[in-house]
Design a protein around this motif. Structure first.
Motif, PDB file in Angstrom:
ATOM      1  N   ILE A  21       0.871  -1.190   0.000  1.00  0.00           N
ATOM      2  CA  ILE A  21       0.000   0.000   0.000  1.00  0.00           C
ATOM      3  C   ILE A  21       0.906   1.237   0.000  1.00  0.00           C
ATOM      4  O   ILE A  21       2.040   1.185   0.483  1.00  0.00           O
ATOM      5  N   MET A  39      -4.387  10.246   8.642  1.00  0.00           N
ATOM      6  CA  MET A  39      -5.460  10.962   9.367  1.00  0.00           C
ATOM      7  C   MET A  39      -4.777  11.892  10.371  1.00  0.00           C
ATOM      8  O   MET A  39      -4.759  11.634  11.585  1.00  0.00           O
ATOM      9  N   PHE A  94       1.744   4.991  21.609  1.00  0.00           N
ATOM     10  CA  PHE A  94       0.671   4.350  22.371  1.00  0.00           C
ATOM     11  C   PHE A  94       0.881   2.834  22.433  1.00  0.00           C
ATOM     12  O   PHE A  94       1.285   2.225  21.441  1.00  0.00           O
ATOM     13  N   THR A 102      -3.988   1.732  17.589  1.00  0.00           N
ATOM     14  CA  THR A 102      -4.849   1.107  16.575  1.00  0.00           C
ATOM     15  C   THR A 102      -4.049   0.284  15.569  1.00  0.00           C
ATOM     16  O   THR A 102      -4.605  -0.575  14.904  1.00  0.00           O
TER      17      THR A 102
HETATM   18  P1  AMP Z   1      -1.964   4.591  16.953  1.00  0.00           P
HETATM   19  O1  AMP Z   1      -3.319   5.055  17.410  1.00  0.00           O
HETATM   20  O2  AMP Z   1      -0.847   5.080  17.819  1.00  0.00           O
HETATM   21  O3  AMP Z   1      -1.932   3.121  16.691  1.00  0.00           O
HETATM   22  O4  AMP Z   1      -1.721   5.337  15.573  1.00  0.00           O
HETATM   23  C1  AMP Z   1      -1.927   4.767  14.322  1.00  0.00           C
HETATM   24  C2  AMP Z   1      -1.807   5.894  13.341  1.00  0.00           C
HETATM   25  O5  AMP Z   1      -1.602   5.344  12.064  1.00  0.00           O
HETATM   26  C3  AMP Z   1      -3.052   6.780  13.255  1.00  0.00           C
HETATM   27  O6  AMP Z   1      -2.673   8.123  13.484  1.00  0.00           O
HETATM   28  C4  AMP Z   1      -3.557   6.542  11.836  1.00  0.00           C
HETATM   29  O7  AMP Z   1      -4.116   7.705  11.274  1.00  0.00           O
HETATM   30  C5  AMP Z   1      -2.299   6.114  11.126  1.00  0.00           C
HETATM   31  N1  AMP Z   1      -2.473   5.265   9.963  1.00  0.00           N
HETATM   32  C6  AMP Z   1      -3.230   4.156   9.843  1.00  0.00           C
HETATM   33  N2  AMP Z   1      -3.086   3.618   8.624  1.00  0.00           N
HETATM   34  C7  AMP Z   1      -2.208   4.394   7.955  1.00  0.00           C
HETATM   35  C8  AMP Z   1      -1.637   4.363   6.640  1.00  0.00           C
HETATM   36  N3  AMP Z   1      -1.960   3.424   5.758  1.00  0.00           N
HETATM   37  N4  AMP Z   1      -0.769   5.342   6.291  1.00  0.00           N
HETATM   38  C9  AMP Z   1      -0.441   6.321   7.161  1.00  0.00           C
HETATM   39  N5  AMP Z   1      -0.931   6.398   8.422  1.00  0.00           N
HETATM   40  C10 AMP Z   1      -1.807   5.454   8.808  1.00  0.00           C
END
Ligand code: AMP
Length: 146
Positions: A21, A39, A94, A102
């Motif tokens: 991706i 995001m 986190f 996440t």
């Molecule tokens: P966390 O909540 O610390 O796990 O942060 C995960 C971060 O990854 C979030 O800020 C999401 O917006 C970001 N994220 C998820 N998928 C992608 C992606 N494909 N490319 C860039 N950022 C992503």
């Protein structure tokens, strides 16, 4: 997901590293990869990951991988400062869904902050999904300082 569990090879950051991706790349070296968050919590919100560690969180992270990721986070923070002139830079990380994690591939957030702007993390960033072309252009302007 809790603090315990198996590394998922299909997580978004594993897919980015595998080239499956796209991502708005800022910097890459032998051990680490930095890119813009899709995001964003603010303009220039960046993420740094290890290219080789399968640690899902800090508690599992190898000390050398951690040092490599933090060294890249520092480089990216300095470049973001030069590119965007923020008043502050929020570095966050986190561990576990209860703490807001996440994506379960350890990552460090680098979030430029401006006086009077938001300081916390919202679930879907400040404005939802960023425009891919805007991220591409922003990444190019930050890369000029790396
Ligand atoms: P966390 O909540 O610390 O796990 O942060 C995960 C971060 O990854 C979030 O800020 C999401 O917006 C970001 N994220 C998820 N998928 C992608 C992606 N494909 N490319 C860039 N950022 C992503």
């Amino acid at each position: 997901m809790s603090l315990d569990g198996a590394y998922d090879e299909g997580n978004p950051f594993a897919l980015i590293l595998a080239g499956k991706i796209p991502s708005a790349k800022l910097y890459e070296d032998e051990h680490t990869y930095a890119f813009l968050d899709i995001m964003p919590q603010s303009k220039g919100h960046s993420l740094v990951i290890s290219k080789w560690s399968k640690a899902r969180n800090l508690l599992e992270m190898e000390d050398d991988a951690l040092a490599q990721v933090m060294a890249t986070a520092k480089k990216v923070a300095i470049a973001l400062r030069q590119a965007l002139n923020p008043d502050g830079i929020h570095i966050a990380q986190f561990n576990g869904s209860a703490a807001g994690q996440t994506v379960f591939h350890l990552h460090v957030h680098i979030v430029p902050r401006w006086e009077g702007g938001p300081v916390g993390f919202s679930t879907h960033g400040q404005g939802g999904m960023a425009d891919a072309e805007e991220l591409r252009a922003l990444a190019e302007s930050v890369r000029a300082f790396l």
